[in-house]
Design an enzyme around this catalytic site. Structure first.
Site, PDB file in Angstrom:
ATOM      1  N   ASP A  11      42.598  79.825  17.636  1.00 12.97           N
ATOM      2  CA  ASP A  11      41.664  80.045  16.583  1.00 12.97           C
ATOM      3  C   ASP A  11      42.436  79.267  15.352  1.00 12.97           C
ATOM      4  OD1 ASP A  11      44.004  81.765  16.364  1.00 12.97           O
ATOM      5  OD2 ASP A  11      43.274  83.321  15.176  1.00 12.97           O
ATOM      6  N   HIS A 242      54.622  82.245  16.662  1.00 10.60           N
ATOM      7  CA  HIS A 242      54.011  83.100  17.480  1.00 10.60           C
ATOM      8  C   HIS A 242      53.253  82.434  18.796  1.00 10.60           C
ATOM      9  CE1 HIS A 242      54.172  86.199  14.376  1.00 10.60           C
ATOM     10  NE2 HIS A 242      53.437  85.437  13.634  1.00 10.60           N
TER      11      HIS A 242
HETATM   12  O1  RIB Z   1      49.728  87.702  14.613  1.00 11.91           O
HETATM   13  C1  RIB Z   1      49.958  86.615  14.765  1.00 11.91           C
HETATM   14  C2  RIB Z   1      48.605  85.685  15.727  1.00 11.91           C
HETATM   15  O2  RIB Z   1      47.560  85.857  14.828  1.00 11.91           O
HETATM   16  C3  RIB Z   1      48.552  84.320  15.787  1.00 11.91           C
HETATM   17  O3  RIB Z   1      48.012  84.005  16.993  1.00 11.91           O
HETATM   18  C4  RIB Z   1      48.130  83.581  14.553  1.00 11.91           C
HETATM   19  O4  RIB Z   1      47.523  82.363  14.867  1.00 11.91           O
HETATM   20  C5  RIB Z   1      47.017  84.693  14.231  1.00 11.91           C
HETATM   21  O5  RIB Z   1      46.025  84.405  15.253  1.00 11.91           O
HETATM   22 CA    CA Z   2      46.411  82.137  16.892  1.00  6.11          CA
END
Ligand code: RIB
Ligand code: CA
Length: 311
Positions: A11, A242
């Protein structure tokens, strides 16, 4: 070297952009395609950002537009205070020349998994909506995938959207529950480990300025670090990696220590989006998820630097 076939689901989003760069520049990964989803931004923006980042790498990996909203709920909207109005930290990356493929994401997932049974690892770093839709569409897929390594959830730590929920699970809990109970081999790369995978601001000085992605990474990550400081209670100039960590684990599972647990998703009330991990010694269900509980931060950061072109 044998390369692992993956499909990345994004995303895009600042950390998604880093994950795409990591994946496309990893010798151990063969990226068959990238599917897009609503989340940090709307799905059209996510698709455009993804195409633009792929183009920066000088590659023509196909991109497939996916879900524009959760399976049962309304989408709550983008998060410009974390990823900027454009999703890439307001860096105004030029519009991509290429367009997304005409095939829809869930249909591509199905086709690619069936073409390479037992070989394709799915790496969703967004809401699990596209994967859930593919699994609903073709219930045999869970036993035909090599695995699903997803960024999401918070096993033994606080959430980042609510007290107990992480954004990717909170954003479509029903989809997450479908994937978790599907029988596919699952690895959860949640906040327990991603919040420890910290990129500090001084690391940005190590980027090779001649690389086509250097300016994007420097500027987008600076925005993201400010956002973490101002809105996420982070002290000092750093941000969590992340989504790149999930890609890194798909390439090299030894970067994280996992433990098998039965995990369910809460879909209601104050706990909606919570990953409910049954850590009792005599849990009454079989484990369905390998939960990442520890990460070798130094080794991961070394890989991250190598992949992104940081000296
Ligand atoms: O919580 C972190 C996640 O949420 C990551 O994938 C960030 O890009 C959002 O999509
Ligand atoms: Ca993400």
């Amino acid at each position: 070297m044998e390369r692992t076939r993956i499909i990345l689901d994004v995303d895009t989003g600042v950390d998604d952009a880093l994950a795409i760069l990591y994946a496309l520049r990893s010798p151990g990964l063969d990226v068959l395609g990238i599917t897009t989803c609503f989340g940090n931004v709307d799905v059209d923006r996510a698709t455009r950002n993804t195409l633009a980042v792929v183009e920066l790498c000088g590659l023509d990996v196909p991109v497939y537009r996916g879900a524009e909203r959760p399976i049962l709920r309304e989408w709550t909207g983008p998060v410009p205070w974390i990823h900027g109005e454009d999703g890439l930290g307001n860096t105004a990356l030029p519009a991509p020349r290429r367009r997304a493929e005409s095939q829809e994401a869930a249909s591509f997932l199905r086709e690619a998994i069936r073409r390479h049974p037992g070989e394709v690892a799915l790496v969703p770093v967004a809401r699990l909506t596209n994967v859930a839709r593919a699994f609903l569409f073709d219930p045999e897929l869970p036993r035909l995938v090599r695995g699903v390594v997803f960024m999401g959830g918070a096993a033994f730590c606080p959430g980042n959207v609510t007290a107990v929920a992480e954004a990717n699970v909170w954003g479509d809990p029903e989809a997450a529950e479908i994937v978790l109970q599907s029988g596919a081999p699952l690895t959860m790369v949640g906040l327990d480990v991603t919040m420890r995978a910290r990129l500090e601001a001084h690391e940005l000085d190590r980027l090779n300025p001649a690389l086509p992605h250097a300016a994007l990474v420097r500027d987008a990550v600076s925005f993201y670090m400010n956002a973490y400081e101002e809105t996420q209670g982070v002290r000092g100039r750093w941000c969590p990696l992340h989504d790149p960590l999930a890609v890194a684990v798909a390439e090299d599972p030894t970067l994280c220590t996992t433990r098998p647990y039965p995990v369910r998703i809460s879909c209601d009330g104050a706990t909606a989006g919570m990953t409910v991990v049954d850590a009792r010694p005599h849990a009454d269900k079989e484990p369905n998820v390998a939960v990442c509980v520890d990460v070798d931060v130094d080794r991961f950061l070394g890989r991250f630097r190598e992949r992104l072109g940081m000296s």
